[in-house]
Design a protein around this motif. Structure first.
Motif, short mmCIF file in Angstrom:
data_model
loop_
_atom_site.label_atom_id
_atom_site.label_comp_id
_atom_site.label_asym_id
_atom_site.label_seq_id
_atom_site.Cartn_x
_atom_site.Cartn_y
_atom_site.Cartn_z
N THR A 171 0.95 -1.09 0.08
CA THR A 171 -0.04 0.02 -0.07
C THR A 171 0.92 1.21 0.01
O THR A 171 0.29 2.34 0.04
CB THR A 171 -0.93 0.17 1.11
OG1 THR A 171 -0.07 -0.08 2.38
CG2 THR A 171 -2.02 -1.15 1.19
N LYS A 172 2.18 1.07 -0.13
CA LYS A 172 3.05 2.28 -0.22
C LYS A 172 3.27 3.02 0.96
O LYS A 172 3.52 4.05 0.90
CB LYS A 172 2.96 3.25 -1.51
CG LYS A 172 2.68 2.16 -2.78
CD LYS A 172 3.00 3.14 -3.97
CE LYS A 172 3.34 2.38 -5.22
NZ LYS A 172 2.24 1.57 -5.63
N LEU A 173 2.75 2.54 2.03
CA LEU A 173 2.99 3.12 3.40
C LEU A 173 4.52 3.11 3.81
O LEU A 173 4.70 4.11 4.37
CB LEU A 173 1.94 2.50 4.45
CG LEU A 173 1.94 3.08 5.87
CD1 LEU A 173 1.34 4.40 5.92
CD2 LEU A 173 1.39 2.09 6.83
N MET A 174 5.28 2.22 3.49
CA MET A 174 6.68 2.05 3.85
C MET A 174 7.42 1.33 2.77
O MET A 174 6.65 0.57 2.04
CB MET A 174 6.72 1.22 4.92
CG MET A 174 6.06 1.63 6.33
SD MET A 174 6.34 0.25 7.71
CE MET A 174 4.99 0.80 8.90
N SER A 175 8.65 1.66 2.78
CA SER A 175 9.41 0.90 1.75
C SER A 175 9.77 -0.40 2.36
O SER A 175 9.47 -0.64 3.69
CB SER A 175 10.84 1.36 1.75
OG SER A 175 11.68 1.53 2.85
N GLN A 176 10.32 -1.36 1.78
CA GLN A 176 10.63 -3.10 2.19
C GLN A 176 11.44 -2.74 3.65
O GLN A 176 11.33 -3.41 4.29
CB GLN A 176 11.15 -3.66 1.23
CG GLN A 176 11.35 -5.01 1.71
CD GLN A 176 9.93 -5.90 1.84
OE1 GLN A 176 9.19 -5.89 1.08
NE2 GLN A 176 9.87 -6.47 3.14
N GLN A 177 12.41 -1.74 3.35
CA GLN A 177 13.41 -1.76 4.36
C GLN A 177 12.70 -1.09 5.65
O GLN A 177 12.92 -1.58 6.85
CB GLN A 177 14.64 -0.90 3.85
CG GLN A 177 15.64 -0.63 5.08
CD GLN A 177 16.23 -1.96 5.17
OE1 GLN A 177 16.81 -2.75 4.23
NE2 GLN A 177 16.26 -2.30 6.46
#
Lengths: 240, 257
Positions: A105-111
């Protein structure tokens, strides 16, 4: 925070919720109790539209979410939900379970999501399970992961649908402990449960539902000490 | 004396009825597989068979996934909410497709495609692959639909409650679990597909059986070319089954405790 007005829900001819109006304020910990079939789970599931109300409106954070034009995925991102049967994704590791939604949902990057997952797992004492699969965990561990997974979306409210009902008795405590911590941090919570101890200790308000109505509600100590309705008294005498 | 001369001699013995059984066996084997480099025909046939299978598989899986997704999405629409009319129409068309394909014999479908719809086409292999793919798609779609329905509804709810949209929830959560569940039946379908490529020889598709029959017509000996073809199919299926077993074991990784 959540305004429910004239909410009704029927499955076919079966009227499960009958014209409910209720307000849940920010920071409240509302505990919903009642006999099975009283509509408490349906009420909770209506709050994030897992059930579509037959009539009535629900307003969350200023948005009328029952409006068909509203972006329901966007609304659900702000409402965490924990299920009776955990519903962890068995095909993914614990880390992936937690990070999938924030990343997609593009709230965070994978990192960022990985870091958040590690921090959350540490809080519930399960950081060593990050690379395990759900099948390798006990029920209590699964439910703690499920709570963490919902928390990773940084929701404004958490909905709990009988979170301890499918657990072995010895595992109930560890899950309630996590929920209690969450409550102490000020999270707004709506909890459907049979754990009267939790209702009394953590709840700021108890709703008693029966037959699709909210029959009675009160502050917990008063509610358990002096129930007013005969139906409530009968119910409490059976479960306490 | 080289091999060809030996065989010529033994063939004469066969004519007069004086050959031992193994001399006869060898001569028949020789003319079925070695003479005039006929083994190359089998090899070419296997190539076409595998190519046809791969093409039909690709068409079948794409069609099957598409049909299954649409039909599942249609059936999962909430009661009481307005239905998507486009989804209804496409669902209806797909339902007819599945009914017609499952309700008619594969042989008839191959003949209709080869002799009616594509009667001017000379590319029998492609027509055959297309027919098999369309046929396979109908069965694959039902297998996939079954797999999707078998995934616990709580999985979809959990995905959606986290704010994932329908397609993401399907893609990352429901479909991977469904694939694991349907792999055995899907493998079964693929084996059937591999063997059913033999049917396209009736419209001139140049696969394994086509060449086996060519050799049969030339040598007037049915047993060796046909059993040879059967053995080749068997070997292909065994290899395929083995590969599938490996894949299944890999997908079961998340089940370990």
């Amino acid at each position: 925070m959540i305004d429910v007005e004239h909410l009704s829900k029927s499955f076919g001819d079966n009227l499960v919720l009958d014209d409910l109006t209720e307000h849940i304020a920010e920071g409240e910990k509302v505990v919903i109790i009642g006999p099975s079939g009283s509509g408490k789970s349906t009420f909770l599931r209506c709050l994030n539209l897992l059930e579509i109300p037959t009539s009535g409106t629900i307003t969350f954070d200023g948005t009328v979410i029952t409006d068909p034009r509203v972006d329901i995925d966007g609304v659900r991102r702000k409402m965490g939900m924990v299920f009776q049967h955990f519903n962890l994704f068995p095909n993914m590791t614990i880390r992936k379970n937690i990070t999938l939604a924030p990343v997609r949902t593009k709230l965070m990057s994978q990192q960022e999501a990985d870091d958040a997952a590690t921090a959350l797992l540490r809080r519930v004492g399960l950081e060593d399970k990050a690379d395990a699969y759900p099948a390798q965990l006990s029920g209590g561990q699964k439910q703690r992961i499920a709570i963490v997974r919902a928390m990773a979306m940084r929701p404004k409210v958490m909905l709990f649908d009988e979170p301890t009902s499918a657990l072995d008795p010895e595992m109930v405590g560890e899950v309630l402990e996590v929920m209690k911590e969450l409550a102490e941090e000020g999270m707004t919570m709506v909890v459907v449960t049979h754990e009267m101890g939790f209702a009394r200790e953590v709840g700021t308000r108890v709703l008693f539902m029966d037959g699709g109505h909210i029959l009675e509600q009160n502050e917990p100590h008063e509610f358990f000490a002096h129930p007013r309705e005969q139906r409530t008294i009968d119910f409490l005498s059976k479960v306490l | 004396m080289d091999l060809a001369q030996t065989v010529a001699l033994w063939r004469e013995l066969m004519m007069s009825g004086d050959a031992t059984w193994w001399q006869e066996f060898f001569v028949r084997f020789y003319q079925a597989f070695i003479e005039a480099d006929r083994w190359q025909s089998y090899l070419e046939g296997v190539g076409i068979t595998l190519l046809t299978t791969a093409l039909a598989l690709a068409i079948g899986v794409v069609l099957g996934v598409l049909v299954a997704m649409v039909r599942t999405a249609h059936d999962q629409q909430r009661i009481g909410r307005r239905k998507n009319p486009l989804l209804g129409i496409v669902n209806f068309i797909f339902k007819i497709y599945v009914t017609v394909i499952r309700g008619t014999p594969m042989m008839v479908q191959v003949l209709i495609m080869g002799l009616v719809i594509f009667k001017s086409s000379r590319n029998f292999t492609m027509v055959g692959a297309l027919t098999l793919g369309i046929n396979s798609g109908a069965y694959v779609s039902e297998i996939i639909r079954g797999g999707l329905m078998a995934v616990d509804g709580g999985q979809m709810e959990a995905g959606r409650s986290l704010g994932l949209n329908y397609l993401d929830t399907m893609r990352f959560i429901v479909v991977p679990q469904a694939i694991k569940a349907i792999l055995p039946s899907l493998g079964n379908e693929f084996i059937i597909l591999l063997k059913d490529t033999s049917l396209i020889s009736i419209i001139g598709g140049q696969e394994l059986v086509y060449f086996a029959r060519n050799i049969l017509n030339r040598t007037f000996d049915a047993m060796f070319p046909l059993i040879g073809a059967a053995v080749i199919y068997l070997i292909l299926v065994i290899i395929f089954t083995w590969l599938l077993g490996k894949l299944e074991r890999r997908l079961r990784q998340s089940d370990r405790r």
